[in-house]
Design a protein around this motif. Structure first.
Motif, PDB file in Angstrom:
ATOM      1  N   ASP A   1       0.809  -1.215   0.000  1.00  0.00           N
ATOM      2  CA  ASP A   1       0.000   0.000   0.000  1.00  0.00           C
ATOM      3  C   ASP A   1       0.843   1.266   0.000  1.00  0.00           C
ATOM      4  OD1 ASP A   1      -3.092  -0.745   0.637  1.00  0.00           O
ATOM      5  OD2 ASP A   1      -1.727  -2.230   1.449  1.00  0.00           O
TER       6      ASP A   1
ATOM      7  N   THR B   1      -5.245   0.227  -1.902  1.00  0.00           N
ATOM      8  CA  THR B   1      -4.775   1.492  -2.457  1.00  0.00           C
ATOM      9  C   THR B   1      -5.254   1.683  -3.889  1.00  0.00           C
ATOM     10  OG1 THR B   1      -2.822   1.505  -1.032  1.00  0.00           O
ATOM     11  CG2 THR B   1      -2.728   2.861  -3.007  1.00  0.00           C
TER      12      THR B   1
ATOM     13  N   LEU C   1      -3.945   8.175  -0.928  1.00  0.00           N
ATOM     14  CA  LEU C   1      -2.945   7.628  -0.016  1.00  0.00           C
ATOM     15  C   LEU C   1      -3.041   8.227   1.383  1.00  0.00           C
ATOM     16  CD1 LEU C   1       0.219   7.634  -2.349  1.00  0.00           C
ATOM     17  CD2 LEU C   1      -1.432   5.800  -1.968  1.00  0.00           C
TER      18      LEU C   1
END
Length: 247
Positions: free
Chosen positions: A113, A176, A202
């Motif tokens: 991620d 993500t 993010l």
């Protein structure tokens, strides 16, 4: 309170607090420093010092996030990540050495991620963990509003269910990738800047030389495939960012 390391527990140390974090790294001094800081910030920390044990623990269902070092003996971080991603979408934050661009990009391509470059401060690590957990929490059922459906051409997204389809087929997306695609879908037809994508997808501002967006979007392009006219539905708009085409 400093973490206690107990070999009798198969290389794992357990603490009880609110958010469960699994830290996989063979550097015991670094692990102790990160554990002490994370615990002081209210996290529960479990530590594994090898990839085999770490992968097994990551798949146990007891953790909200995994912090995974790339450089480990025997089973390295990349192979550990492969094992985790083969069976779980648990958020993974990679620890990479400065200049290890190939490992960093490969980790993102395999479904990490985010990453933090070592050496890093415990404060920076904790901030990244909080950002990932915050957007993971925001993505839980009920957090995005009542059953909203996003439709852009062949793409259909159900944010509350964390499901997406392309031309009727399910898309297997990491957390993500889903976040970034949702941002682009909500702004379909206009460019979204890299900084806007980073902040909304993010959970943090875009850092200098940060290639997270590029790698994740490259993976998304591959998973979405091409439009009937041969174009990618995800377009790079020079100096402006990225755009999901409305067709």
């Amino acid at each position: 309170m400093r973490a206690a390391f107990a070999p009798a527990r198969v290389g794992l140390c357990y603490h009880r607090r609110m958010n469960n974090v699994l830290l996989i790294d063979d550097d015991t001094e670094l692990v102790a420093m990160f554990t002490e800081y994370l615990e002081g910030e209210g996290f529960t920390v479990a530590c594994a010092h090898d990839g085999v044990t770490g992968a097994r623990e990551a798949l146990s269902g007891r953790y909200a996030i995994v912090i995974l070092d790339v450089m480990m003996p025997a089973l390295n971080g990349i192979e550990t990540l492969r094992r985790i991603r083969a069976a779980s979408k648990i958020p993974v934050l990679m620890l990479t050495g400065r200049g290890d661009d190939a490992d960093r990009i490969l980790g993102l391509e395999l479904g990490a991620d985010d990453y933090v470059t070592k050496p890093c401060t415990p404060r920076e690590l904790t901030a990244r963990v909080r950002a990932i957990l915050r957007r993971t929490h925001d993505a839980q059922p009920g957090a995005n509003g009542g059953g909203v459906v996003l439709t852009v051409g062949k793409l259909t997204m159900l944010p509350e269910q964390r499901r997406a389809t392309w031309n009727g087929a399910n898309l297997e997306l990491t957390s993500t990738e889903f976040n970034l695609l949702e941002v682009l879908a909500r702004h379909a037809g206009r460019p979204v800047s890299k900084n806007e994508l980073s902040e909304q997808g993010l959970g943090r501002p875009l850092a200098r030389f940060d290639r997270n967006n590029d790698v994740h979007l490259s993976s998304l392009r591959h998973k979405l495939g091409l439009l009937d006219d041969g174009r990618s539905p995800l377009q790079t708009v020079y100096r402006l960012g990225y755009q999901l085409i409305r067709v």
